[in-house]
Design an enzyme around this catalytic site. Sequence first.
Site, short mmCIF file in Angstrom:
data_model
loop_
_atom_site.label_atom_id
_atom_site.label_comp_id
_atom_site.label_asym_id
_atom_site.label_seq_id
_atom_site.Cartn_x
_atom_site.Cartn_y
_atom_site.Cartn_z
N HIS A 258 0.81 -1.22 0.00
CA HIS A 258 0.00 0.00 0.00
C HIS A 258 0.84 1.27 0.00
O HIS A 258 0.31 2.36 -0.16
CB HIS A 258 -0.94 -0.01 1.23
N LYS B 133 3.41 4.28 -1.11
CA LYS B 133 3.65 5.05 -2.33
C LYS B 133 5.01 5.73 -2.18
O LYS B 133 5.14 6.73 -1.46
CB LYS B 133 2.56 6.09 -2.57
N ASP C 169 17.85 8.43 -8.48
CA ASP C 169 19.31 8.57 -8.42
C ASP C 169 19.87 8.58 -7.00
O ASP C 169 20.95 9.10 -6.76
CB ASP C 169 19.76 9.85 -9.14
N HIS D 229 -8.48 11.23 1.01
CA HIS D 229 -7.57 10.09 0.91
C HIS D 229 -6.30 10.33 1.72
O HIS D 229 -5.38 9.51 1.70
CB HIS D 229 -7.22 9.84 -0.56
N LYS E 8 -3.48 10.78 4.74
CA LYS E 8 -3.05 10.09 5.95
C LYS E 8 -1.95 10.93 6.58
O LYS E 8 -0.75 10.65 6.46
CB LYS E 8 -2.52 8.69 5.64
N ASP F 195 1.15 19.77 18.04
CA ASP F 195 1.80 20.91 18.70
C ASP F 195 2.62 21.77 17.75
O ASP F 195 3.59 22.41 18.16
CB ASP F 195 2.69 20.41 19.85
#
Length: 402
Positions: free
Chosen positions: A115, A117, A122, A311, A313, A318
Amino acid sequence: MAAMLEHRSGHHLTLLKGADALFPALIEAIDASCHEVRLETYIFHFKGSAEPVAQALVRAARRGVAVSLVMDGVGTPDLPGAWQRQFDQAGVAWRIFRPLGRFGMLLPSRWRRLHRKLCVVDGQLAFCGGINVLDDWFDPNHGELDAPRFDFAVRVSGPLVQAVHATMAQFWWRLQATQSARQVDLANAWQALQQAVREQSPDGLPRAPHAGASAQLVLRDNVRHRTRIERAYRQALGLARHEIVLANAYFLPGRKMRQSLIHAARRGVRVRLLLQGRYEYFLQYHATRALYDQLLAAGVEIYEYQASFLHAKVAVVDGQWATVGSSNIDPLSLLLAREANVVVQDKAFAHELHRQLEQAMRHEAQRIDPARHARRSVGGRALDWLALLAMRAMLFLIGKRY
C-alpha cells in the site's frame, strides 16, 4: 518535543497537495534522472493526469536509466496491453505484487498488500505519501469526481533518501528472487548507481546541507516493522500538550490508539479529526461511525470532509511534529499492509500542513454535532455496529486482535 525515533537533520522537505502538485514534481525528477528510478504504488491508472508519469518512466528507460516499477495486485490487477508493450520495449522493469489469482480476496493470506507510495531518483531525491498514480478527478469505483481527492505527499532530499533507497532496493531484490528477471541488468544498474553516489559524496552518502528539517522514514511490514507506524503516532499523541490535528481516510483505531486520543482530549489538548465524509466502502464508512460516540464524549472534535473523497493520511501535533504517508489508522494498514510514512520534526513544515488542514476543516468539511449524532436512527446505529463486528470477525480469521 521528544521523539521516539532517531531523527536525522539536513533535510529539505516540500509538502505536495494532490496529484496536481505531485505528478509534475515526479515527472521533473524522472526526466532529470541519470542512473536509476524506483517507483512503488498501490494503484497505477494509465489515464488522465497519471498517464504522463508512465510516459516519463518510458523516456527514462529509453535513455539508459534503470527503471523499476512495482504495483499492487489489488490496486492494479493488470496493466493495459499497450502499456505492457511500451514498458517492455523501453526496458522498464515492472512487477505486480501478489496477484490475486482465482480465489481473489477470499483467502486471508491475500489481505497483505503493498500500500505504500514511494519513489527514489538517483539515490538523491525521494517522494513519499498517500497519493496513487491516479488522476485526482477520477475514482475507479465512482467514475468522474466533481472535485479532486484530498491527499498529500512529500518530496525529500537529505539523509532519509538513503533509507528510502535501501528499502525499495531490498524489496525489489526480494521480488526478483521469486519472479523471472526482465530486460534491465539490475546488478550493473546497482553498481552504476553506487558509483554515481560515491562520485557526488566522498563518504558514499547523498550530500545534504547541514541545516534543515529533522525527518525519519517509518515503515510497516510483516517482519521487522510490525508496529512502528502505530507506535510513532501513539508516542506523538502521548506527548501532545496543546493540539492534535489528524486527517485520515480510513479511520478505525484500535483500543490503544483510541485511548491515546481520548487521554489527550481529557488532559486539555484540542484534538481534531478530519475524516471521510463520503460513502465509499460499507465496512469503513459505518465501522468508523460506531466509534464516534466514545470520541465525542471525551471532547474530540470530528469533521467530515465533504468536497470530494478524502484520501489523506497526515497529522500535526503541537505545531512541531508532523507525518505524511500511506498508512491509514485502521487494521488493514496497521496490521496487514506494507506502509511508509515520513515523520518530521520541523515547525515550518508542520505549519504548512496545519494550514492546509485548517482550511479544509473550515471550508470543506462539516463538524459532527454530538447531540445530533446521538439521535441518529436505530437503523443507522445497527449498520454501524454490524460493520464494526464484521471488521473484527475478519481480524479474528487471521489471528489478530485490534
